[in-house]
Design a protein around this motif. Structure first.
Motif, short mmCIF file in Angstrom:
data_model
loop_
_atom_site.label_atom_id
_atom_site.label_comp_id
_atom_site.label_asym_id
_atom_site.label_seq_id
_atom_site.Cartn_x
_atom_site.Cartn_y
_atom_site.Cartn_z
N LYS A 4 0.84 -1.20 0.00
CA LYS A 4 0.00 0.00 0.00
C LYS A 4 0.88 1.26 0.00
CE LYS A 4 -4.30 -0.15 0.58
NZ LYS A 4 -5.35 -0.01 -0.43
N GLU A 5 1.97 1.23 0.77
CA GLU A 5 2.90 2.37 0.81
C GLU A 5 3.56 2.56 -0.55
OE1 GLU A 5 5.76 2.04 4.00
OE2 GLU A 5 4.17 1.62 5.46
N ILE A 6 3.98 1.47 -1.18
CA ILE A 6 4.61 1.56 -2.50
C ILE A 6 3.62 2.11 -3.51
CG2 ILE A 6 5.55 0.18 -4.42
CD1 ILE A 6 6.77 -1.68 -2.23
N GLN A 8 1.08 4.10 -2.94
CA GLN A 8 0.91 5.53 -2.69
C GLN A 8 2.09 6.34 -3.22
OE1 GLN A 8 0.18 5.76 1.58
NE2 GLN A 8 -1.94 6.41 1.18
N GLU A 9 3.30 5.87 -2.95
CA GLU A 9 4.50 6.57 -3.41
C GLU A 9 4.54 6.68 -4.94
OE1 GLU A 9 7.85 4.42 -1.82
OE2 GLU A 9 7.27 4.85 0.25
N ASN A 10 4.03 5.67 -5.62
CA ASN A 10 4.06 5.65 -7.08
C ASN A 10 2.75 6.09 -7.71
OD1 ASN A 10 6.78 4.41 -7.91
ND2 ASN A 10 6.10 3.14 -6.21
N LYS A 11 1.85 6.61 -6.86
CA LYS A 11 0.56 7.16 -7.30
C LYS A 11 -0.33 6.11 -7.99
CE LYS A 11 2.19 11.93 -7.66
NZ LYS A 11 3.31 11.83 -6.85
N TYR A 12 -0.27 4.87 -7.50
CA TYR A 12 -1.19 3.84 -7.96
C TYR A 12 -2.43 3.90 -7.09
CZ TYR A 12 2.79 1.86 -10.47
OH TYR A 12 3.87 1.67 -11.29
#
Length: 178
Positions: A4-6, A8-12
């Protein structure tokens, strides 16, 4: 949480799980965790079974259409035993070795010091005959197992769930219906 963090960071917008409709009645702690974190399961929602997915994959000429199922290595570790990198590596190495020997559909279940091997019933005679038997013993002992067993019931998905009580299995159903 990490995915989930990844995302968010990549705007998925979403994290997606590959579970399918055949998984709906099986106790799967990972799927429960995914549900709690809002991970989507489009194959489950579309009620697509493994057979449906294979048929669609063949129509699309995907190279993975006929590969045997390969669930997460953590699903090979008995409940209550801590999942560690070392244990995952042991399972991975053991299964890789069996694949090299020509076995196709099987699992190596990790019961701490015991490796419990499940193969298709047609392969039971093969796995306990020489030279396979001794080679497998030597390899699995070299990666840290003390005892090597072959499950006479043969390969079956979710066999670790056979040790769970009905109330433990119901926890999964309640989570899915919420």
């Amino acid at each position: 949480s990490v995915l989930k963090e990844i995302a968010q960071e990549n705007k998925y917008s979403n994290v997606i799980c590959g579970c399918n409709f055949d998984d709906k009645d099986d106790f799967r702690p990972g799927n429960m965790a995914a549900d709690l974190k809002g991970v989507l399961s489009p194959l489950m929602e579309a009620e697509m079974t493994k057979d449906d997915i294979r048929q669609m994959s063949r129509k699309l000429n995907l190279p993975t259409s006929d590969l045997p199922a390969s669930p997460c290595l953590a699903s090979r570790i008995i409940y209550g035993l801590k999942i560690t990198r070392q244990r995952l590596k042991q399972v991975e190495e053991a299964e890789e070795y069996l694949r090299e020997l020509g076995f196709v559909e099987f699992r190596v279940r990790h019961h701490d010091t015991i490796a419990r091997i499940e193969v298709n019933k047609e392969d039971l005679t093969k796995i306990i005959s020489e030279p396979y038997r001794q080679k497998i013993i030597d390899k699995l002992k070299s990666i840290g197992f003390k005892f090597i067993s072959v499950d006479l019931q043969g390969f079956r998905s979710g066999s670790l769930n056979e040790t769970l009580s009905e109330s433990q299995k119901q926890i999964s159903s309640k989570t899915k219906s919420n």
